[in-house]
Design a protein around this motif. Structure first.
Motif, PDB file in Angstrom:
ATOM      1  N   TYR A   1      -2.413  -3.232  -5.312  1.00  0.00           N
ATOM      2  CA  TYR A   1      -1.667  -2.064  -5.788  1.00  0.00           C
ATOM      3  C   TYR A   1      -2.624  -1.023  -6.389  1.00  0.00           C
TER       4      TYR A   1
ATOM      5  N   ALA B   1      -4.730   0.888  -3.807  1.00  0.00           N
ATOM      6  CA  ALA B   1      -3.948   1.857  -3.048  1.00  0.00           C
ATOM      7  C   ALA B   1      -3.524   3.030  -3.923  1.00  0.00           C
TER       8      ALA B   1
ATOM      9  N   GLU C   1       0.823  -1.205   0.000  1.00  0.00           N
ATOM     10  CA  GLU C   1       0.000   0.000   0.000  1.00  0.00           C
ATOM     11  C   GLU C   1       0.863   1.263   0.000  1.00  0.00           C
TER      12      GLU C   1
END
Length: 359
Positions: free
Chosen positions: A243, A246, A191
């Motif tokens: 991914y 975030a 994150e």
């Protein structure tokens, strides 16, 4: 034939044992002679019914395995559908022979004549097999209703499929986490790495990003290489999903404080940010998308076009994820997208994507 008093019974909510005799009466009914307009409570004046007004039930042939009632006043409380249902309107064969899209197109053309050319309108509806103006209006309404039902069914299917895919991805992410694929690398979790990349894409200086993360460039390069390798080797795309989430919502963790966030410009005339505006306005989102597409074709930088709207690359990624998620389960929105793209592509192609914009 059984009397209407024997047949006019509301058995909703009852168990079969409680209406076994009623089932026998229904089984002996001569449904070929059934005429609901002669039954109790049949009001052939068809006045519109207020939403909060209590109404009598209209009996209707039930499923003999599960008796039920069709309440005309609940299905069609007002309007032409109520009138057409009670008068047993049917779609003319001339219209039934057409595909739905062609029928819609033809009847829409006739509708345009309804107030501009009365004589031609009357001629046209007769040619299509409608008995009068009310019959025609009912037919148009029925086609609209069928289209709405088809779109609702499509949306339900898309939502069902999305729910299955989401559940599958959640399972993949859980497995990746349990297998150590989401363990931090040199103290930097997925994150944080994704949020940092989002800030860099949004224009934040790399040195400032590294200060927030609390690392140095050599370590950052190693971490980036390792996370990239993990993602490339993950056939379930679980890491990519973490991914992406975030990256789209990068104001998290160490980047949650206001001092480290790069915010989009504020539109003082409305009191809201440019990001908020485009997140709430689907047409504006499509307009900007078309502006970028046409600008790219003319050799203009997409980021500079975003800046004209008070947005940066990170904002645009967030907005794209927002609207993509909505369109994934909204067929109407996806169809609207096509119409809007046609409109704005033509507008920017004519005016030139680099011309002044009206935000």
């Amino acid at each position: 034939m059984s009397s209407t008093n024997e047949l006019y019974q509301n058995v909703s909510g009852k168990q079969k044992d409680e209406y076994r005799d009623y089932l026998t009466v229904l089984d002996r009914m001569d449904w070929h002679s059934y005429d609901y307009t002669t039954w109790p409570c049949a009001d052939l004046s068809f006045p519109d019914i207020a939403e909060d007004e209590a109404c009598d039930l209209w009996p209707f042939k039930p499923n003999l395995n599960e008796p039920h009632w069709v309440d005309l006043n609940s299905q069609f409380r007002s309007g032409i559908r109520r009138y057409g249902y009670a008068n047993r309107f049917e779609m003319p064969e001339q219209v039934q022979e057409l595909s739905h899209s062609v029928a819609k197109e033809q009847l829409s053309f006739i509708q345009e004549l309804q107030h501009s050319n009365t004589d031609e309108f009357t001629t046209q509806i007769k040619q299509f097999g409608f008995s009068d103006e009310k019959h025609f209006s009912w037919g148009v309404s029925l086609l609209d209703s069928a289209e709405e039902q088809a779109l609702d069914a499509a949306d339900d299917f898309l939502k069902e499929q999305k729910a299955k895919l989401d559940a599958q991805m959640d399972a993949h992410i859980e497995a990746a986490s349990e297998g150590g694929l989401l363990d931090p690398i040199n103290g930097i979790d997925m994150e944080t790495w994704a949020a940092a990349n989002a800030k860099i894409a949004g224009g934040m200086d790399l040195e400032d990003v590294l200060k927030v993360v609390g690392t140095e460039k050599p370590i950052w390069d190693e971490v980036s290489a390792e996370w990239t390798a993990r993602m490339s080797q993950d056939t379930t795309f679980a890491i990519s999903k973490v991914y992406g989430d975030a990256f789209m919502n990068s104001d998290i963790g160490k980047f949650a404080s206001s001092e480290t966030n790069e915010t989009s410009e504020t539109n003082t005339s409305t009191g809201g940010s440019a990001l908020e505006k485009v997140t709430e306005d689907f047409e504006l989102y499509i307009k900007i998308m078309c502006h970028q597409n046409m600008g790219a074709a003319q050799g203009k930088d997409a980021a500079s076009i975003l800046n004209e709207y008070g947005l940066n690359v990170t904002d645009w990624s967030s907005v794209g994820a927002h609207w993509s998620t909505k369109m994934a389960t909204d067929t109407r929105m996806a169809l609207k997208m096509g119409e809007l793209m046609e409109k704005y592509n033509a507008e920017f192609a004519t005016a030139g994507a680099g011309d002044d914009i009206d935000f």
